[in-house]
Motif scaffolding. Structure first.
Motif, mmCIF file in Angstrom:
data_model
loop_
_atom_site.group_PDB
_atom_site.id
_atom_site.type_symbol
_atom_site.label_atom_id
_atom_site.label_comp_id
_atom_site.label_asym_id
_atom_site.label_seq_id
_atom_site.Cartn_x
_atom_site.Cartn_y
_atom_site.Cartn_z
ATOM 1 N N ILE A 80 0.851 -1.187 0.000
ATOM 2 C CA ILE A 80 0.000 0.000 0.000
ATOM 3 C C ILE A 80 0.889 1.240 0.000
ATOM 4 C CG2 ILE A 80 -1.668 1.328 1.355
ATOM 5 C CD1 ILE A 80 -2.776 -1.352 2.350
ATOM 6 N N THR A 81 0.549 2.231 -0.824
ATOM 7 C CA THR A 81 1.416 3.401 -1.005
ATOM 8 C C THR A 81 0.716 4.690 -0.617
ATOM 9 O OG1 THR A 81 0.724 3.542 -3.330
ATOM 10 C CG2 THR A 81 2.744 2.321 -2.850
ATOM 11 N N LEU A 82 1.437 5.510 0.127
ATOM 12 C CA LEU A 82 0.984 6.859 0.493
ATOM 13 C C LEU A 82 2.032 7.864 0.066
ATOM 14 C CD1 LEU A 82 -0.695 8.257 3.638
ATOM 15 C CD2 LEU A 82 1.538 9.181 2.988
ATOM 16 N N ILE A 83 1.595 8.939 -0.593
ATOM 17 C CA ILE A 83 2.498 10.002 -1.036
ATOM 18 C C ILE A 83 2.128 11.300 -0.324
ATOM 19 C CG2 ILE A 83 3.370 11.326 -3.002
ATOM 20 C CD1 ILE A 83 4.123 8.329 -2.992
ATOM 21 N N ASP A 84 3.127 11.884 0.331
ATOM 22 C CA ASP A 84 2.980 13.182 0.992
ATOM 23 C C ASP A 84 3.233 14.265 -0.047
ATOM 24 O OD1 ASP A 84 3.283 15.559 2.354
ATOM 25 O OD2 ASP A 84 4.778 14.815 3.776
ATOM 26 N N CYS B 132 -0.910 5.805 -6.900
ATOM 27 C CA CYS B 132 -0.801 5.663 -5.442
ATOM 28 C C CYS B 132 -2.154 5.324 -4.832
ATOM 29 C CB CYS B 132 -0.255 6.943 -4.822
ATOM 30 S SG CYS B 132 -1.221 8.427 -5.193
ATOM 31 N N ASP B 133 -2.106 4.739 -3.643
ATOM 32 C CA ASP B 133 -3.330 4.431 -2.917
ATOM 33 C C ASP B 133 -3.840 5.628 -2.135
ATOM 34 O OD1 ASP B 133 -3.530 1.575 -3.559
ATOM 35 O OD2 ASP B 133 -1.691 1.387 -2.401
ATOM 36 N N PHE B 134 -2.912 6.444 -1.631
ATOM 37 C CA PHE B 134 -3.266 7.635 -0.863
ATOM 38 C C PHE B 134 -2.366 8.793 -1.287
ATOM 39 C CE2 PHE B 134 -4.142 3.991 1.922
ATOM 40 C CZ PHE B 134 -5.488 4.198 2.207
ATOM 41 N N TYR B 135 -2.935 9.997 -1.301
ATOM 42 C CA TYR B 135 -2.158 11.207 -1.573
ATOM 43 C C TYR B 135 -2.688 12.283 -0.630
ATOM 44 C CZ TYR B 135 0.688 14.452 -4.359
ATOM 45 O OH TYR B 135 1.659 15.338 -4.771
#
Length: 417
Positions: free
Chosen positions: A207-211, A228-231
């Motif tokens: 699972i990927t989160l990008i800040d 991505c999964d979250f941004y």
């Protein structure tokens, strides 16, 4: 963003920076008897008149609580509030507004995701972050790791301030469950190659989160293209108001995650026997939201969309290139972070000078920068410094202001010579 190996120092004639500056009332003042030179945009950007007007109009003409109001003001407020969500959806190129969650900022958004993913984690699992992360993308994962027995593993950076891809490749493995990376470093200005790293992670079910807090002021992300999964990002760095941020999340994951907070709005039905949750996105939006702030963020995005974004990026690139050219005029000045792909952020130290002294003395000349560890202590440890001075530029800054920064640094250096 700047590729310092190919971009030349040119200003785009299509970008009228003086006209732009007139849109930002705060820039027209003096500080300590000098015209304000605001170079602390990485901490918080200034607000155009369009944002101030939108929030003022909201309070004057439509303020009410949103949803379920059986009156005209409630309808107006709800329309503006949900319209803002659609503007953010379009800005990120998200598939649906139900994937756009309002938060108080980047920090809360990351905490929400970390807590929501905790049930997926167990002892021995690994959460991959980078050595250049803001504390907001380290500490929440450490807290969840302590609860679950998982481990936070840092990807190394190179001396130039780029992600060490060999380190990444060696650390991404069958134990990796989450990859949480900054799109752009708040200290170095480095633009990370997140798309191919996300692709690698997805192949292993990570699972990927990008800040995106430092990215969105400089270029528009496309969450579908990134994969991505979250941004996550904050409004106040995107020329909008403080107190509101955005979490984009894939609907399938958001549906599975438990609510982060309980209370009004996030419920479908409450009884003492059982409570059921509201549908997305409201499942994660407990309580009265920051309505005026959502309206202000939408106005900021609308304002940016009216600009020539290519010309805007070229103007910012020119600022960074000119700053790099002037470094040699300040003996003992060293740039921290010389990545090939950068946004206009310059962290530096000067031999014999403490960063806080530099900041204080520049302020006396009307020049605002930031000093300290920039909420990135692991990165400071990597470079062996307690902190740096940081000048972070925005599209409303001018080449003349870059010159003033270096003239100011030269004056300070002479004081201590």
């Amino acid at each position: 963003m700047t590729d310092l190996s190919v971009v030349k120092n040119t200003n785009s004639p299509a970008f009228d920076v003086e006209a732009i500056r007139r849109d930002f009332p705060i820039l027209a003042q003096e500080i300590n008897g000098k015209p304000l030179v605001y170079l602390d945009n990485g901490a918080s950007a200034q607000k155009p008149q369009a944002v101030l007007d939108a929030m003022d109009r909201y309070y004057r003409e439509m303020h009410s609580n949103v949803h379920r109001g059986a009156h005209t003001l409630g309808d107006r407020a709800t329309t503006a509030f949900e319209g803002a969500r659609e503007i953010v959806r379009h800005f990120l190129n998200a598939p649906s507004t139900k994937e756009i969650i309002w938060t108080r900022g980047t920090t809360e958004a990351i905490n929400l995701v970390a807590n929501g993913l905790a049930p997926r984690l167990k002892a021995g699992d690994e959460i991959l972050v980078s050595h250049m992360e803001h504390h907001a993308n380290i500490v929440p994962w450490q807290m969840i790791a302590e609860r679950t027995g998982a481990k936070v593993v840092p990807v190394q950076v190179t001396p130039e301030g780029e992600l060490d891809l060999d380190s990444f490749n060696s650390l991404l493995n069958e134990r990796t469950r989450v990859l949480a990376l900054t799109h752009v470093s708040n200290v170095l200005g480095t633009v990370n190659p997140v798309a191919p790293l996300i692709e690698q992670a997805k192949k292993q079910g990570v699972i990927t989160l990008i800040d995106g807090a430092q990215a969105v002021p400089h270029f528009k992300p496309d969450v579908q293209a990134l994969g991505c999964d979250f941004y996550v990002f904050s409004s106040h760095k995107l020329f909008g108001p403080t107190g509101i941020g955005v979490l984009y999340g894939r609907a399938e994951l958001l549906e599975e995650m438990p609510p982060y907070q309980g209370g009004g709005e996030m419920i479908e039905r409450v009884s003492f026997e059982r409570t059921t949750w509201n549908v997305l996105p409201y499942k994660f939006e407990a309580g009265t939201p920051a309505i005026a702030e959502a309206v202000g963020l939408a106005a900021a995005i609308d304002y940016l969309d009216r600009l020539d974004r290519q010309a805007m990026e070229a103007a910012e690139n020119a600022l960074l290139i000119r700053a790099n050219e002037l470094v040699e005029t300040v003996p003992g000045m060293e740039i921290i972070g010389t990545a090939r792909q950068k946004v206009p952020v310059m962290s530096f130290k000067i031999a014999g000078l403490h960063p806080s002294d530099i900041g204080t003395l520049l302020d006396q000349q009307g020049i605002a920068i930031r000093t300290g560890h920039h909420c990135a202590m692991p990165l400071m440890d990597f470079y062996g410094v307690p902190g740096t001075a940081r000048a972070s530029f925005a599209f409303y800054n001018t080449l003349e202001e870059v010159e003033k920064l270096f003239t100011g640094l030269q004056k300070i250096q002479r004081l201590f010579a």
